[in-house]
Design a protein around this motif. Structure first.
Motif, PDB file in Angstrom:
ATOM      1  N   LYS A  30      47.554  41.661  38.573  1.00 35.87           N
ATOM      2  CA  LYS A  30      46.456  42.283  38.169  1.00 35.87           C
ATOM      3  C   LYS A  30      46.365  43.612  37.790  1.00 35.87           C
ATOM      4  N   SER A  53      39.076  42.748  35.113  1.00 30.32           N
ATOM      5  CA  SER A  53      39.612  41.842  35.976  1.00 30.32           C
ATOM      6  C   SER A  53      39.989  40.699  35.598  1.00 30.32           C
ATOM      7  N   GLU A  55      41.223  36.975  36.662  1.00 36.35           N
ATOM      8  CA  GLU A  55      40.917  35.718  37.495  1.00 36.35           C
ATOM      9  C   GLU A  55      41.721  34.450  36.959  1.00 36.35           C
ATOM     10  N   ARG A  56      42.635  34.007  37.591  1.00 41.21           N
ATOM     11  CA  ARG A  56      43.377  32.849  36.981  1.00 41.21           C
ATOM     12  C   ARG A  56      44.156  33.300  35.777  1.00 41.21           C
TER      13      ARG A  56
END
Length: 98
Positions: A30, A53, A55-56
């Motif tokens: 990240k 961000s 996410e996955r």
């Protein structure tokens, strides 16, 4: 107290082992994605980027300029390719611009 190994290890090997043992890969990914976005997009885009961000396998990028959002939406696949090349692994498969 932890038992001490007598074998000599390099600092990079020790850090890799620490990251793997504590399952910190995802968090580091990240951070690395944010750094790669900043490096690749330059000051023009970064001035309008408010949040990033991961996410996955999807990167969410929040932009304060609707014009820039529309402009970047035309080159999403190229941005994904550039980010993955910068990171050295297939981490991002999709970008969502908000």
């Amino acid at each position: 107290m932890a038992k001490r190994n007598n074998e000599n290890l390099s600092i990079s090997d020790v850090l890799k082992e620490f990251v793997e043992t504590n399952k910190l890969d995802r968090g580091l990914d990240k951070v690395n994605v944010r750094d790669a976005w900043t490096k690749l997009m330059g000051n023009g885009v970064n001035n309008y980027t408010t949040a990033i961000s991961l996410e996955r396998d999807t990167l969410y990028v929040q932009l304060s300029s609707s014009v820039l959002r529309e402009e970047l939406s035309y080159g999403k696949s190229k941005i994904v390719t550039m980010l993955n090349e910068e990171l050295g692994k297939e981490l991002v498969h999709k970008i969502v611009l908000r």
